[in-house]
Design a protein around this motif. Structure first.
Motif, PDB file in Angstrom:
ATOM      1  N   VAL A  19       7.359   1.203  10.495  1.00 44.77           N
ATOM      2  CA  VAL A  19       7.393   0.615   9.152  1.00 44.77           C
ATOM      3  C   VAL A  19       6.991  -0.851   9.208  1.00 44.77           C
ATOM      4  N   ASN A  22       6.216  -1.629   3.954  1.00 47.64           N
ATOM      5  CA  ASN A  22       6.264  -0.357   3.233  1.00 47.64           C
ATOM      6  C   ASN A  22       7.506  -0.216   2.348  1.00 47.64           C
ATOM      7  N   ALA A  23       7.998  -1.328   1.826  1.00 54.07           N
ATOM      8  CA  ALA A  23       9.197  -1.277   0.995  1.00 54.07           C
ATOM      9  C   ALA A  23       9.018  -0.372  -0.217  1.00 54.07           C
ATOM     10  N   VAL A  26       8.973   3.733   1.412  1.00 55.43           N
ATOM     11  CA  VAL A  26       9.881   4.353   2.380  1.00 55.43           C
ATOM     12  C   VAL A  26      10.884   5.302   1.718  1.00 55.43           C
ATOM     13  N   VAL A  50      11.516  -0.342  11.981  1.00 58.89           N
ATOM     14  CA  VAL A  50      11.017  -1.449  11.163  1.00 58.89           C
ATOM     15  C   VAL A  50      10.504  -2.523  12.117  1.00 58.89           C
ATOM     16  N   SER A  53       8.998  -6.191   9.679  1.00 59.46           N
ATOM     17  CA  SER A  53       8.354  -6.157   8.362  1.00 59.46           C
ATOM     18  C   SER A  53       8.784  -7.359   7.520  1.00 59.46           C
ATOM     19  N   SER A  57      11.672  -3.715   3.448  1.00 63.39           N
ATOM     20  CA  SER A  57      11.692  -2.356   3.990  1.00 63.39           C
ATOM     21  C   SER A  57      13.029  -2.036   4.659  1.00 63.39           C
TER      22      SER A  57
END
Length: 322
Positions: A19, A22-23, A26, A50, A53, A57
């Motif tokens: 990740v 990609n908030a 997800v 994660v 990030s 995210s």
């Protein structure tokens, strides 16, 4: 922070999801994988890694996963180490017998995992990769991707699908083989094909990205290609050796021409011939030496990787006594 239920032994399938930025997607990834789990014969866990990030995210996953309908693990890197490192981390903690790897941007449908795990659990393949049949990306991104993977196939491995490999699944044995090779600045796809095993391709259509922005920039593509070239081919050394040999031949030829011209009286400039012969001989030695030294450097570099000399897919023993 992790969330799981039951014993580790009951988990048969793991999906690793790196990740970064990609908030916005997800939560949808979790929802889609919950539906995937209903089509599987065993328990599924999802491992989110994660990778430093910069967005929310991690916060979103910390809110979603505790109440999700599937087992999960959530790992947060201390900073951004790259998707390859994130996938390695996820594979290292995954508890499933079969492991899938997918991105968190939903451009590759999570439902591919159903086909991947079916093939892996049936024993028909040890590695399953998604073969991109079509893509809904913008024209420029599509052109850049085709160009990149076209060069990758020509210089690194022609067995890789034309659209590259963005989603795949493998057995625990293959994952362990990948984890055993702790190489920096390498290529996950290159290693996946280097270890061998039985491979199967599953076609799919890549959909357009709806959330966030791709971090797969031109600079990262070029760096990835160079890492792959230096890790899996001897092209740089071969080019250097070829230049050395050709340069040495040209230098030797010119030297012969100069010497013959001097002996036949065509060159009457005092000191010209010995000076040229010394320069040409020195160049000949340097260019020839580059090829020889380059060959030794390549072999030393290959040994420094500490890759196993071979990977065994199976090992059986038969007792002749019955």
């Amino acid at each position: 922070m992790t969330h799981s239920s039951g014993s580790d032994d009951a988990i048969l399938y793991s999906v690793v999801v790196p990740v970064y930025g990609n908030a916005g997607s997800v939560a949808a990834v979790v929802e889609r994988l919950e539906k995937v789990a209903t089509h599987l014969t065993g328990r599924l866990e999802v491992v989110f890694v994660v990778d430093g990030s910069p967005d929310r995210s991690l916060d979103v996953l910390q809110q979603v996963l505790p109440t999700a309908g599937i087992d999960s693990q959530l790992v947060a890197h201390s900073r951004n180490f790259g998707s390859f490192a994130a996938i390695r981390t996820g594979m290292g903690v995954a508890r499933g017998r079969y492991i899938g790897v997918m991105a968190a941007d939903l451009q590759e449908p999570p439902e591919l995992m159903i086909d991947f795990f079916a093939a892996l659990s049936a024993g028909t393949a040890d590695v399953v990769v998604g073969r991109r049949e079509a893509r809904a990306d913008p024209a420029l991104n599509s052109l850049m991707s085709r160009t990149f993977w076209g060069m990758y196939r020509r210089t690194i491995n022609p067995a890789i699908p034309p659209g590259g490999v963005d989603v795949f699944g493998c057995t625990r044995e293959v994952a362990d083989a990948l984890l055993a090779m702790r190489e920096a600045h390498s290529s996950l796809v290159g290693l996946l094909y280097w270890v061998g095993y039985r491979r199967l391709e599953v076609p799919y259509e890549r959909v357009e990205r709806t959330e966030g922005k791709s971090a797969w920039t031109l600079r990262k593509r070029v760096r990835y290609l160079l890492d792959s070239v230096f890790s899996f081919t001897d092209i740089p050394i071969s080019v250097l050796s070829t230049v050395g040999v050709l340069g040495a031949l040209v230098t030797l030829t010119v030297g012969v021409v100069v010497l013959v011209s001097y002996l036949t009286g065509r060159i009457d400039e005092v000191g010209y011939t010995p000076l040229m012969l010394v320069m040409l001989f020195s160049t000949f030695v340097l260019l020839s030496g580059l090829g020889v030294v380059g060959s030794y450097v390549w072999r030393a570099y290959e040994n420094s990787k500490q890759r196993p000399l071979s990977v065994s897919a199976s090992h059986e023993t038969f007792d002749a006594r019955g």
